[in-house]
Design a protein around this motif. Structure first.
Motif, mmCIF file in Angstrom:
data_model
loop_
_atom_site.group_PDB
_atom_site.id
_atom_site.type_symbol
_atom_site.label_atom_id
_atom_site.label_comp_id
_atom_site.label_asym_id
_atom_site.label_seq_id
_atom_site.Cartn_x
_atom_site.Cartn_y
_atom_site.Cartn_z
ATOM 1 N N PRO A 1 -12.500 7.731 7.247
ATOM 2 C CA PRO A 1 -11.762 8.994 7.367
ATOM 3 C C PRO A 1 -10.334 8.880 6.843
ATOM 4 C CG PRO A 1 -11.661 7.836 9.441
ATOM 5 C CD PRO A 1 -12.378 6.925 8.472
ATOM 6 N N MET A 2 -10.050 7.810 6.090
ATOM 7 C CA MET A 2 -8.690 7.618 5.573
ATOM 8 C C MET A 2 -8.359 8.699 4.554
ATOM 9 S SD MET A 2 -6.464 5.457 6.394
ATOM 10 C CE MET A 2 -4.838 4.968 5.884
ATOM 11 N N LYS B 1 -0.407 8.458 4.668
ATOM 12 C CA LYS B 1 -1.779 7.924 4.621
ATOM 13 C C LYS B 1 -2.246 7.778 6.058
ATOM 14 C CE LYS B 1 -1.313 5.623 0.206
ATOM 15 N NZ LYS B 1 -1.054 4.351 -0.484
ATOM 16 N N GLN B 2 -3.281 8.488 6.388
ATOM 17 C CA GLN B 2 -3.662 8.609 7.787
ATOM 18 C C GLN B 2 -5.168 8.822 7.930
ATOM 19 O OE1 GLN B 2 -1.807 8.733 10.687
ATOM 20 N NE2 GLN B 2 -3.690 9.112 11.823
ATOM 21 N N ALA B 3 -5.710 8.234 8.972
ATOM 22 C CA ALA B 3 -7.111 8.519 9.298
ATOM 23 C C ALA B 3 -7.145 9.853 10.038
ATOM 24 C CB ALA B 3 -7.666 7.424 10.174
ATOM 25 N N THR C 1 -9.143 12.245 11.962
ATOM 26 C CA THR C 1 -10.396 12.462 12.689
ATOM 27 C C THR C 1 -10.332 13.750 13.497
ATOM 28 O OG1 THR C 1 -9.524 11.083 14.457
ATOM 29 C CG2 THR C 1 -10.953 10.015 12.871
#
Lengths: 158, 149
Positions: free
Chosen positions: B106-107, B123-125, B127
């Motif tokens: 999910p990045m 830059k983040q996951a 969810t």
């Protein structure tokens, strides 16, 4: 007369009993007519076999006959020494095959785990925030209660 | 029997490996919703473009932020192509744009542009929900809410 007694008589005739046992059997034979009859029958059979057994002639001399057996034993032993063991019987192969399996499993787990760690298994864990505007300070946090991750950019407007 | 017992773990591992490769190769495009929100303590200004924000989202925003009222400036659904394809540029207003790029589920990489200039790269996951926000004039604030669909 049971088998055990007959065998005892047979052993007596073959002189395989101890002195004490032989004395007992001898005393018993003297008083038992049936035992005497069995003993006679056994003696006759033994004499009959001993006198009429056909001798087996070996075509070669005895030395040559046994030397053939000896050579065959030596040949078989030498063959078994030089014969490579079965593939899976080799110790390194027995060790290497399961280890290869384990290595593949570990590799697989790393492949599966790595993307998770890269993406942050914990929601809200920030990995990289680059700010292009120097004066824009950023604060980031995750609110479990609100179910959202926040990146707050403080531009100092106020 | 012995050969089977020794070879079975290796064959099992290979099957798993090929399965994992198969999953990897089936990475799909991702759907998102981006919403530009304006937060203020004042009553709704006379601006027909502003729409009410979903009450459930307002409630969640109010758990974190101080502003009483939240108005939707623009909302857009969009699709982000699976990695390694380029990201999707979403125009939320004349001054606010985001570019969202898949970095392997999910990045996600989100680039925020203000007046066409790159302000921030995140830059983040993602969810649940990612909110990029900032203060504005007159004690107001703007919010870009990015939600995976």
């Amino acid at each position: 007369m049971n088998t055990e007694i007959i065998l005892k008589l047979q052993a007596y005739l073959d002189e395989e009993l101890t002195a004490e046992e032989a004395r007992q059997v001898s005393a018993w034979l003297a008083s038992d007519a049936e035992a005497q009859a069995v003993c006679r029958h056994l003696r006759d059979t033994k004499a009959l076999l001993a006198g009429n057994e056909l001798p087996v002639k070996v075509p070669e001399t005895q030395e040559f006959y046994w030397s053939k057996i000896q050579r065959e034993i030596t040949r078989l032993e030498a063959a078994s020494d030089h014969e490579p063991p079965p593939v899976l019987a080799r110790w390194w192969m027995r060790l290497a095959v399961p280890l290869a399996g384990v290595a593949v499993l570990v590799l697989l787990l790393l492949m599966l785990v790595k993307p998770l760690s890269e993406s942050g298994a914990l929601a809200g864990s920030f990995h990289e925030i680059e700010t292009q505007i120097e004066e824009a300070n950023a604060i980031s946090f995750h609110s479990q209660a609100a179910g959202m991750t926040v990146v707050w950019i403080d531009s100092g407007s106020n | 029997m012995r050969a089977n017992s020794v070879l079975t773990p290796s064959l099992f591992s290979l099957v798993l490996l090929f399965s994992a490769s198969d999953v990897e190769s089936k990475a799909q495009d991702r759907k998102f919703e981006a919403e530009l929100i304006w937060g203020t303590d004042q009553a709704k200004p006379d601006a027909p473009d502003l729409k009410p924000v979903d009450p459930e989202l307002v409630e969640r925003l109010q758990k974190i932020f101080k502003w009483k009222h939240y108005y939707q400036v623009r909302k857009k659904d969009f699709i982000v192509a699976a990695k390694p394809k380029p990201g999707t540029l979403v125009v939320l207003s004349d001054k606010c744009e985001i570019e969202v790029t898949d970095k392997g589920m999910p990045m996600t990489e989100v680039k925020l542009f203000g007046e066409k200039k790159l302000v921030k790269t995140i830059k983040q996951a993602i969810t649940q929900c990612l909110v990029i926000a900032g203060d504005d004039r007159n004690d107001t604030a703007w919010f870009v809410v990015l939600t995976p669909k």
